[in-house]
Design an enzyme around this catalytic site. Structure first.
Site, PDB file in Angstrom:
ATOM      1  N   LYS A 220       0.923  -1.362   0.246  1.00 35.75           N
ATOM      2  CA  LYS A 220       0.044  -0.142   0.119  1.00 35.75           C
ATOM      3  C   LYS A 220       0.966   1.094   0.110  1.00 35.75           C
ATOM      4  O   LYS A 220       1.733   1.429   1.087  1.00 35.75           O
ATOM      5  CB  LYS A 220      -0.873   0.022   1.101  1.00 35.75           C
ATOM      6  CG  LYS A 220      -1.850   1.361   1.353  1.00 35.75           C
ATOM      7  CD  LYS A 220      -2.576   1.138   2.535  1.00 35.75           C
ATOM      8  CE  LYS A 220      -3.931   2.147   2.191  1.00 35.75           C
ATOM      9  NZ  LYS A 220      -3.399   3.442   2.067  1.00 35.75           N
ATOM     10  N   PHE A 310      -2.113  -0.894 -10.472  1.00 36.32           N
ATOM     11  CA  PHE A 310      -2.364  -1.973  -9.687  1.00 36.32           C
ATOM     12  C   PHE A 310      -3.539  -2.511 -10.306  1.00 36.32           C
ATOM     13  O   PHE A 310      -4.012  -3.662  -9.645  1.00 36.32           O
ATOM     14  CB  PHE A 310      -2.483  -1.964  -8.197  1.00 36.32           C
ATOM     15  CG  PHE A 310      -3.131  -0.756  -7.753  1.00 36.32           C
ATOM     16  CD1 PHE A 310      -4.397  -0.773  -7.720  1.00 36.32           C
ATOM     17  CD2 PHE A 310      -2.343   0.201  -7.250  1.00 36.32           C
ATOM     18  CE1 PHE A 310      -5.239   0.571  -7.092  1.00 36.32           C
ATOM     19  CE2 PHE A 310      -3.153   1.256  -6.562  1.00 36.32           C
ATOM     20  CZ  PHE A 310      -4.307   1.418  -6.897  1.00 36.32           C
TER      21      PHE A 310
HETATM   22  P1  ATP Z   1      -6.006   6.094   2.893  1.00 32.49           P
HETATM   23  O1  ATP Z   1      -6.711   7.276   3.577  1.00 32.49           O
HETATM   24  O2  ATP Z   1      -5.866   4.856   3.727  1.00 32.49           O
HETATM   25  O3  ATP Z   1      -5.449   6.400   1.843  1.00 32.49           O
HETATM   26  P2  ATP Z   1      -8.517   6.006   1.294  1.00 32.49           P
HETATM   27  O4  ATP Z   1      -9.775   6.475   1.929  1.00 32.49           O
HETATM   28  O5  ATP Z   1      -7.863   7.122   0.467  1.00 32.49           O
HETATM   29  O6  ATP Z   1      -7.343   5.629   2.402  1.00 32.49           O
HETATM   30  P3  ATP Z   1      -9.007   3.334   0.681  1.00 32.49           P
HETATM   31  O7  ATP Z   1      -9.559   2.600  -0.184  1.00 32.49           O
HETATM   32  O8  ATP Z   1      -9.514   3.204   2.114  1.00 32.49           O
HETATM   33  O9  ATP Z   1      -8.833   4.833   0.426  1.00 32.49           O
HETATM   34  O10 ATP Z   1      -7.663   2.721   0.993  1.00 32.49           O
HETATM   35  C1  ATP Z   1      -6.678   2.600  -0.082  1.00 32.49           C
HETATM   36  C2  ATP Z   1      -6.111   3.783  -0.680  1.00 32.49           C
HETATM   37  O11 ATP Z   1      -4.923   3.379  -0.701  1.00 32.49           O
HETATM   38  C3  ATP Z   1      -6.302   3.845  -2.212  1.00 32.49           C
HETATM   39  O12 ATP Z   1      -7.360   4.942  -2.263  1.00 32.49           O
HETATM   40  C4  ATP Z   1      -5.106   4.319  -2.892  1.00 32.49           C
HETATM   41  O13 ATP Z   1      -4.926   5.773  -2.679  1.00 32.49           O
HETATM   42  C5  ATP Z   1      -4.088   3.850  -1.875  1.00 32.49           C
HETATM   43  N1  ATP Z   1      -3.290   2.756  -2.221  1.00 32.49           N
HETATM   44  C6  ATP Z   1      -2.090   2.362  -2.219  1.00 32.49           C
HETATM   45  N2  ATP Z   1      -1.353   1.359  -2.790  1.00 32.49           N
HETATM   46  C7  ATP Z   1      -2.662   0.823  -3.067  1.00 32.49           C
HETATM   47  C8  ATP Z   1      -2.835  -0.316  -3.755  1.00 32.49           C
HETATM   48  N3  ATP Z   1      -1.739  -1.414  -3.937  1.00 32.49           N
HETATM   49  N4  ATP Z   1      -4.075  -0.915  -4.187  1.00 32.49           N
HETATM   50  C9  ATP Z   1      -5.155  -0.022  -3.907  1.00 32.49           C
HETATM   51  N5  ATP Z   1      -5.101   1.051  -3.335  1.00 32.49           N
HETATM   52  C10 ATP Z   1      -3.723   1.482  -2.827  1.00 32.49           C
END
Ligand code: ATP
Length: 527
Positions: A220, A310
């Site tokens: 991530k 990804f």
């Molecule tokens: P966060 O605040 O934890 O980044 P978020 O609310 O933006 O989360 P979530 O779907 O909850 O979004 O968490 C996944 C986020 O992590 C995605 O929106 C993306 O920006 C990021 N990310 C990083 N690496 C990956 C990956 N390998 N696959 C999917 N998402 C990824």
């Protein structure tokens, strides 16, 4: 249609607490509108003014508003009746007013708008400026109302909404073309869709349990989500908020152009900032480049970016969202050339996930994602098909007010009221307060931005339009008798400013409750 009708509808829904009644009132209203009135009306009902795709700040401060309001009250009332489109147009003009005398221009447009409106209309114009309607109609309810109006299901309408990325556009398609048109909505090149999201887990076993004993674990990255659309020589890149950020990322565009071996494709990925040895840099560094259009060439030299992809949603004329993750990613690997993909393992036991997680953290990443191999891609949804596991427990909250600092912080708005989203009521509810985490420079900038968003103030506190999203770390969630949310964060500290999120993307009260209860898995509880 007259704006007064819209104001009456808002008033009517605010008088009933019954969700079904609200749905019926809105559905009936939407059905009476002319096609060109549908999209603006849905936005004005929810207090958004502009869609996420348009995203223009009104920049009407408290002073401008009170001046315009006073002048309007003293002036001649009711020269003409306001239509919904008049109000939309006035807001457009206010947002577009720029240059030296922009403040005066904004004030005069607003004054004329307010002097042509009745008490009730004013109430809802002002609520739109403040960004909170307080009548319990959010996007969820609106989608239900659209479904009700065309005799379709909420799922069907929601699916169309995720592809269209905009609730106003969804309403328009539905009410002009009915169920058939809603079913036909699909992914199209150069129309970004909402990204699929992940659910948080603290338990390395949960993905294995939910995904049938086998899960794809990816790094991530700590960056910004991007959606890359490509057709021939044309490449556009969109942010998580679906705005077009292509101009700020010419180096990324160049890489896609040179490497991607597909005539047409839509890719999902993340852009991170990297240091000289290719190591990830803090998110704040990325934000110095992401979405900026001034001095791009200079910034390219200062901050290097790296794209990781990804997922793939579309390939050479074929929409892939309904194909399973494992098929999609194998198609992705075939066409990426030298563009990096997210490192991953297919794990079948907890130790494999743990080891991969620890390695990712050591390499400077945020954690890992665990994705079900057989899962389809559901735009905009946050389900257990994708899990995220992070090292730090954080929430995304919106600043709704701030106290003036004292001592060293005199002159700065430095103690922030942090709110989560109550999705049921479509309202922001305070869950904590903090003065920790920002640098002096950030305090200064935040003070300036918050003053521009001011909606009212007392001697010590400035209350603001909920727009600035911050990521917040905390040590514990407690029950609170003080805050109306019922919860309070202990030792809250801002860890970053989330320019890439809007106020409706933040942590919900439901999620806070879930995390509150989760704590008792590890702690004792006094009832
Ligand atoms: P966060 O605040 O934890 O980044 P978020 O609310 O933006 O989360 P979530 O779907 O909850 O979004 O968490 C996944 C986020 O992590 C995605 O929106 C993306 O920006 C990021 N990310 C990083 N690496 C990956 C990956 N390998 N696959 C999917 N998402 C990824």
């Amino acid at each position: 249609m007259e704006f007064l009708e819209l104001a009456k509808v808002c008033d009517k829904v605010s008088r009933t607490r019954k969700r079904n009644e609200k749905i019926k009132i809105i559905a009936e209203f939407l059905s009476k509108l002319q096609p060109e009135e549908i999209a603006p009306s849905t936005l004005l009902i929810t207090g958004k003014v502009f869609s996420d795709l348009e995203q223009k700040p009104l920049e009407i401060g408290y002073v401008t508003l009170s001046k315009a309001l006073n002048a309007a009250k003293q002036g001649t009332l009711f020269q003409r009746k306001l239509s919904i489109l008049d109000v939309k147009k006035a807001f457009e003009e206010i947002a577009n007013a720029s240059g030296k005398s922009s403040r005066t221009k904004k004030e005069s447009i607003l004054k004329s708008l307010l002097s042509n409106s009745s008490e009730l209309e004013r109430k809802y114009i002002i609520k739109n400026i403040f960004g909170e309607m307080q009548h319990g109609v959010g996007e969820g309810l609106l989608l239900q109302a659209i479904a009700y109006a065309i005799n379709s299901s909420e799922e069907e309408v929601r699916r169309a909404y995720m592809f269209l990325g905009d609730v106003g556009e969804t309403a328009k398609v539905a009410l002009t073309g009915g169920v058939k048109a809603i079913r036909e909505v699909n992914l199209e090149l150069f129309r970004p869709v909402k990204p699929m999201l992940a659910e948080m887990t603290y338990d390395f076993e949960e993905p294995l349990r939910e995904h049938g004993g086998k899960t794809a674990v990816e790094v991530k990255f700590d960056g910004a989500r991007v959606q890359v659309h490509k057709k021939g020589n044309k490449t556009r890149i969109y942010s998580r908020r679906l705005s077009d950020v292509t101009e700020s990322l010419p180096d990324v565009v160049e890489e896609v152009r040179g490497e991607l071996r597909a005539e047409e494709a839509v890719l999902d990925g993340e852009v991170i900032a990297v240091g000289s040895e290719g190591k990830p840099l803090p998110f704040q560094e990325l934000m110095r480049r992401f979405g900026r259009i001034r001095e791009v060439q200079k910034k390219i030299k200062e901050i290097k970016l790296k794209l990781y992809v990804f997922d793939i949603l579309y390939l050479n004329g074929k929409v892939l969202v309904d194909e399973p993750y494992e098929n999609r990613t194998s198609k992705l690997y075939d066409i990426v050339g030298n563009i990096s993909t997210a490192p991953r393992i297919i794990a079948t036991n907890v130790d494999e996930i743990k080891n991969f997680f620890e390695k990712a953290i050591k390499e400077g990443h945020e954690g890992v994602m665990a994705k079900a191999l057989r899962s389809n891609y559901i735009p905009g949804s946050r389900e257990k098909k994708w899990f995220k596991i992070k090292s730090a427990d954080t929430l995304d909250l919106v600043i709704v007010g701030a106290d003036w600092g004292y001592g060293r912080r005199t002159g700065w708005l430095s103690d922030y009221y942090l709110a989560a989203l109550d999705e049921e009521k479509n309202q922001f509810e305070i869950v904590g307060k903090t003065f920790k985490g920002l640098t002096d420079e950030e305090f200064k900038q935040m003070t300036k931005r918050l003053q521009e968003l001011k909606i009212r103030e007392t001697e010590h506190t400035v209350f603001v339009r909920p727009e600035i999203v911050v990521e917040v770390a905390y040590s514990e969630i407690q029950r609170s008798p003080t805050y109306s949310s019922g919860y309070a964060l202990r030792f809250a500290r801002i860890t970053r400013i989330r320019e890439d999120k809007n106020a409706y993307d933040i942590t919900t009260i439901k999620e806070i409750k879930r995390r509150y209860l989760e704590q008792f898995k590890y702690k004792g509880r006094i009832e």
